[in-house]
Write an enzyme that holds these catalytic residues in place. Structure first.
Site, PDB file in Angstrom:
ATOM      1  N   GLU A  30      -5.473  -4.666  10.599  1.00  0.00           N
ATOM      2  CA  GLU A  30      -4.473  -3.612  10.749  1.00  0.00           C
ATOM      3  C   GLU A  30      -4.732  -2.846  12.043  1.00  0.00           C
ATOM      4  O   GLU A  30      -5.530  -1.892  12.060  1.00  0.00           O
ATOM      5  CB  GLU A  30      -4.548  -2.639   9.560  1.00  0.00           C
ATOM      6  CG  GLU A  30      -4.208  -3.263   8.229  1.00  0.00           C
ATOM      7  CD  GLU A  30      -3.591  -2.233   7.279  1.00  0.00           C
ATOM      8  OE1 GLU A  30      -2.540  -2.537   6.705  1.00  0.00           O
ATOM      9  OE2 GLU A  30      -4.137  -1.126   7.152  1.00  0.00           O
ATOM     10  N   SER A  74       3.339  -1.970  10.333  1.00  0.00           N
ATOM     11  CA  SER A  74       4.784  -2.062  10.550  1.00  0.00           C
ATOM     12  C   SER A  74       5.348  -3.447  10.260  1.00  0.00           C
ATOM     13  O   SER A  74       6.287  -3.896  10.915  1.00  0.00           O
ATOM     14  CB  SER A  74       5.157  -1.613  11.970  1.00  0.00           C
ATOM     15  OG  SER A  74       4.791  -0.253  12.161  1.00  0.00           O
ATOM     16  N   GLY A  90       2.515   2.518  10.758  1.00  0.00           N
ATOM     17  CA  GLY A  90       3.483   3.597  10.602  1.00  0.00           C
ATOM     18  C   GLY A  90       4.189   3.987  11.886  1.00  0.00           C
ATOM     19  O   GLY A  90       4.860   5.011  11.945  1.00  0.00           O
ATOM     20  N   ASN A 123       0.881  -1.172   0.000  1.00  0.00           N
ATOM     21  CA  ASN A 123       0.000   0.000   0.000  1.00  0.00           C
ATOM     22  C   ASN A 123       0.917   1.221   0.000  1.00  0.00           C
ATOM     23  O   ASN A 123       1.472   1.582   1.031  1.00  0.00           O
ATOM     24  CB  ASN A 123      -0.894  -0.018   1.242  1.00  0.00           C
ATOM     25  CG  ASN A 123      -1.725   1.250   1.363  1.00  0.00           C
ATOM     26  OD1 ASN A 123      -1.745   2.084   0.447  1.00  0.00           O
ATOM     27  ND2 ASN A 123      -2.408   1.411   2.492  1.00  0.00           N
ATOM     28  N   TRP A 124       1.041   1.799  -1.168  1.00  0.00           N
ATOM     29  CA  TRP A 124       1.973   2.938  -1.286  1.00  0.00           C
ATOM     30  C   TRP A 124       1.466   4.191  -0.577  1.00  0.00           C
ATOM     31  O   TRP A 124       2.192   5.141  -0.390  1.00  0.00           O
ATOM     32  CB  TRP A 124       2.207   3.270  -2.774  1.00  0.00           C
ATOM     33  CG  TRP A 124       3.019   2.261  -3.523  1.00  0.00           C
ATOM     34  CD1 TRP A 124       3.518   1.074  -3.054  1.00  0.00           C
ATOM     35  CD2 TRP A 124       3.432   2.345  -4.902  1.00  0.00           C
ATOM     36  NE1 TRP A 124       4.218   0.418  -4.050  1.00  0.00           N
ATOM     37  CE2 TRP A 124       4.168   1.179  -5.187  1.00  0.00           C
ATOM     38  CE3 TRP A 124       3.237   3.282  -5.912  1.00  0.00           C
ATOM     39  CZ2 TRP A 124       4.732   0.930  -6.458  1.00  0.00           C
ATOM     40  CZ3 TRP A 124       3.782   3.046  -7.167  1.00  0.00           C
ATOM     41  CH2 TRP A 124       4.525   1.887  -7.434  1.00  0.00           C
ATOM     42  N   LYS A 125       0.179   4.195  -0.237  1.00  0.00           N
ATOM     43  CA  LYS A 125      -0.445   5.402   0.343  1.00  0.00           C
ATOM     44  C   LYS A 125      -0.185   6.588  -0.589  1.00  0.00           C
ATOM     45  O   LYS A 125      -0.088   6.392  -1.795  1.00  0.00           O
ATOM     46  CB  LYS A 125       0.038   5.621   1.777  1.00  0.00           C
ATOM     47  CG  LYS A 125      -0.131   4.339   2.612  1.00  0.00           C
ATOM     48  CD  LYS A 125       0.007   4.527   4.091  1.00  0.00           C
ATOM     49  CE  LYS A 125      -0.221   3.189   4.792  1.00  0.00           C
ATOM     50  NZ  LYS A 125      -0.194   3.296   6.255  1.00  0.00           N
ATOM     51  N   GLY A 161       2.840  -1.058   4.231  1.00  0.00           N
ATOM     52  CA  GLY A 161       2.916   0.368   3.937  1.00  0.00           C
ATOM     53  C   GLY A 161       4.344   0.783   3.652  1.00  0.00           C
ATOM     54  O   GLY A 161       4.883   0.552   2.566  1.00  0.00           O
ATOM     55  N   GLY A 162       4.988   1.375   4.630  1.00  0.00           N
ATOM     56  CA  GLY A 162       6.334   1.940   4.460  1.00  0.00           C
ATOM     57  C   GLY A 162       7.324   1.018   3.764  1.00  0.00           C
ATOM     58  O   GLY A 162       8.043   1.439   2.851  1.00  0.00           O
ATOM     59  N   HIS A 167      -9.601   1.357   4.849  1.00  0.00           N
ATOM     60  CA  HIS A 167      -8.336   1.553   5.553  1.00  0.00           C
ATOM     61  C   HIS A 167      -8.555   2.516   6.718  1.00  0.00           C
ATOM     62  O   HIS A 167      -9.337   3.460   6.612  1.00  0.00           O
ATOM     63  CB  HIS A 167      -7.273   2.110   4.586  1.00  0.00           C
ATOM     64  CG  HIS A 167      -5.900   2.047   5.178  1.00  0.00           C
ATOM     65  ND1 HIS A 167      -5.453   2.972   6.092  1.00  0.00           N
ATOM     66  CD2 HIS A 167      -4.893   1.151   5.019  1.00  0.00           C
ATOM     67  CE1 HIS A 167      -4.213   2.645   6.456  1.00  0.00           C
ATOM     68  NE2 HIS A 167      -3.856   1.541   5.821  1.00  0.00           N
ATOM     69  N   GLU A 207      -6.936   4.888   7.744  1.00  0.00           N
ATOM     70  CA  GLU A 207      -6.692   6.298   7.429  1.00  0.00           C
ATOM     71  C   GLU A 207      -7.914   6.921   6.746  1.00  0.00           C
ATOM     72  O   GLU A 207      -8.164   8.121   6.895  1.00  0.00           O
ATOM     73  CB  GLU A 207      -5.423   6.421   6.564  1.00  0.00           C
ATOM     74  CG  GLU A 207      -4.171   6.161   7.405  1.00  0.00           C
ATOM     75  CD  GLU A 207      -2.990   5.564   6.659  1.00  0.00           C
ATOM     76  OE1 GLU A 207      -2.973   5.600   5.420  1.00  0.00           O
ATOM     77  OE2 GLU A 207      -2.075   5.054   7.343  1.00  0.00           O
TER      78      GLU A 207
HETATM   79  P1  13P Z   1       2.970   0.522   7.653  1.00  0.00           P
HETATM   80  O1  13P Z   1       3.485  -0.769   7.087  1.00  0.00           O
HETATM   81  O2  13P Z   1       3.691   1.717   7.136  1.00  0.00           O
HETATM   82  O3  13P Z   1       2.861   0.468   9.146  1.00  0.00           O
HETATM   83  O4  13P Z   1       1.474   0.686   7.105  1.00  0.00           O
HETATM   84  C1  13P Z   1       0.601  -0.373   7.215  1.00  0.00           C
HETATM   85  C2  13P Z   1      -0.614  -0.055   6.443  1.00  0.00           C
HETATM   86  O5  13P Z   1      -1.373   0.827   6.804  1.00  0.00           O
HETATM   87  C3  13P Z   1      -0.862  -0.812   5.209  1.00  0.00           C
HETATM   88  O6  13P Z   1      -2.128  -0.564   4.706  1.00  0.00           O
END
Ligand code: 13P
Length: 247
Positions: free
Chosen positions: A165, A209, A171, A8-10, A230-231, A94, A96
């Site tokens: 999640e 994470s 994050g 997930n590149w966000k 994510g990251g 998600h 977010e």
């Molecule tokens: P991180 O891996 O950056 O914690 O993000 C997880 C996430 O929200 C994937 O959708």
């Protein structure tokens, strides 16, 4: 069951950065890959990444989808539009989006329904906040979030991917321990089993994470069928190491 590793590149990337990342991934992720690999990219880059994953072991994903079919919904994009770009997965709900865009359980359920109707696999996200975990509400929260999706999509619930999640792990560098995550995945599995005979084929992936160092131990748990990254999905070596751990 074949695991799923989805990046997930966000809201990250650029034409140049995406091309460089895809170059590095393509060297290693040529067919066949023993797990499914998806890249959920920002909507403006769907066409670019569609072209770049062609012929590789990776498929295209989106980070959201509209709850509406078409029409006067400025800024939204529909499931049919995603279909036009060969999108295979769409993240819905998600945390977010729940947090910053006030998405409700009911709205998330409709988004999942729109994706399914277009032949796109929704990656339905559930997860508790730190305050909810500390109040002992983890199971209650994730069950409520999943229940809305089951309620609306009952007959085809086995076609979704579910992502656990925990909000406090996203994050933050704090990961749920494999045992903590497995406990929640098991509760979710049982809820799916109560809704569908085919619940055992639903992939329940973990996100929060997940990285090159902790992926293998998380993925070793019985009900952890992949990761939503994510990251670490923005760095080719880290993402590749997670894919490796999932094979
Ligand atoms: P991180 O891996 O950056 O914690 O993000 C997880 C996430 O929200 C994937 O959708």
């Amino acid at each position: 069951m074949k695991k799923l590793v989805a990046g997930n590149w966000k809201m990250n990337g650029s034409l140049a950065a995406n091309a460089a990342l895809l170059d590095a991934l393509r060297v290693h992720l040529t067919k066949p890959v023993a797990c499914d690999v998806a890249l959920c990219v920002p909507a403006p880059y769907l066409a670019q990444v569609q072209a770049l994953v062609q012929g590789s072991g990776m498929v295209l994903g989106a980070q959201d989808v509209s709850a509406y079919e078409s029409g006067a919904y400025t800024g939204e994009f529909s499931a049919a539009m995603l279909q036009d770009f060969g999108v295979r997965y769409a993240i819905v709900g998600h945390s977010e989006r729940r947090q910053f865009h006030q998405e409700t359980d009911a709205l998330v359920a409709i988004k999942a329904q729109r994706a399914l109707a277009a032949g796109i696999t929704p990656i339905v996200c559930v997860g508790e906040t730190l305050a909810e975990r500390e109040a002992g509400l983890t199971f209650e929260v994730v069950k409520r979030q999943l229940a809305a999706v089951v309620h609306l999509n009952g007959h085809c619930i086995s076609e979704i991917v579910l992502a656990y999640e925990p909000v406090w792990a996203i994050g933050t560098g704090k990961t749920a321990s494999p045992q903590e995550a497995q406990a929640v995945h098991l509760v979710l599995r049982q809820q799916l089993q109560a809704a569908s005979e085919r619940a055992d084929r639903v992939r329940i992936v973990y996100g929060g994470s997940m990285n090159a160092a902790n992926a293998a131990s998380l993925l070793a748990e019985h009900d952890i069928d992949g990761g939503l990254i994510g990251g670490a999905s923005l760095k080719a070596p880290d993402f590749l190491a997670i894919v490796q751990a999932a094979q």
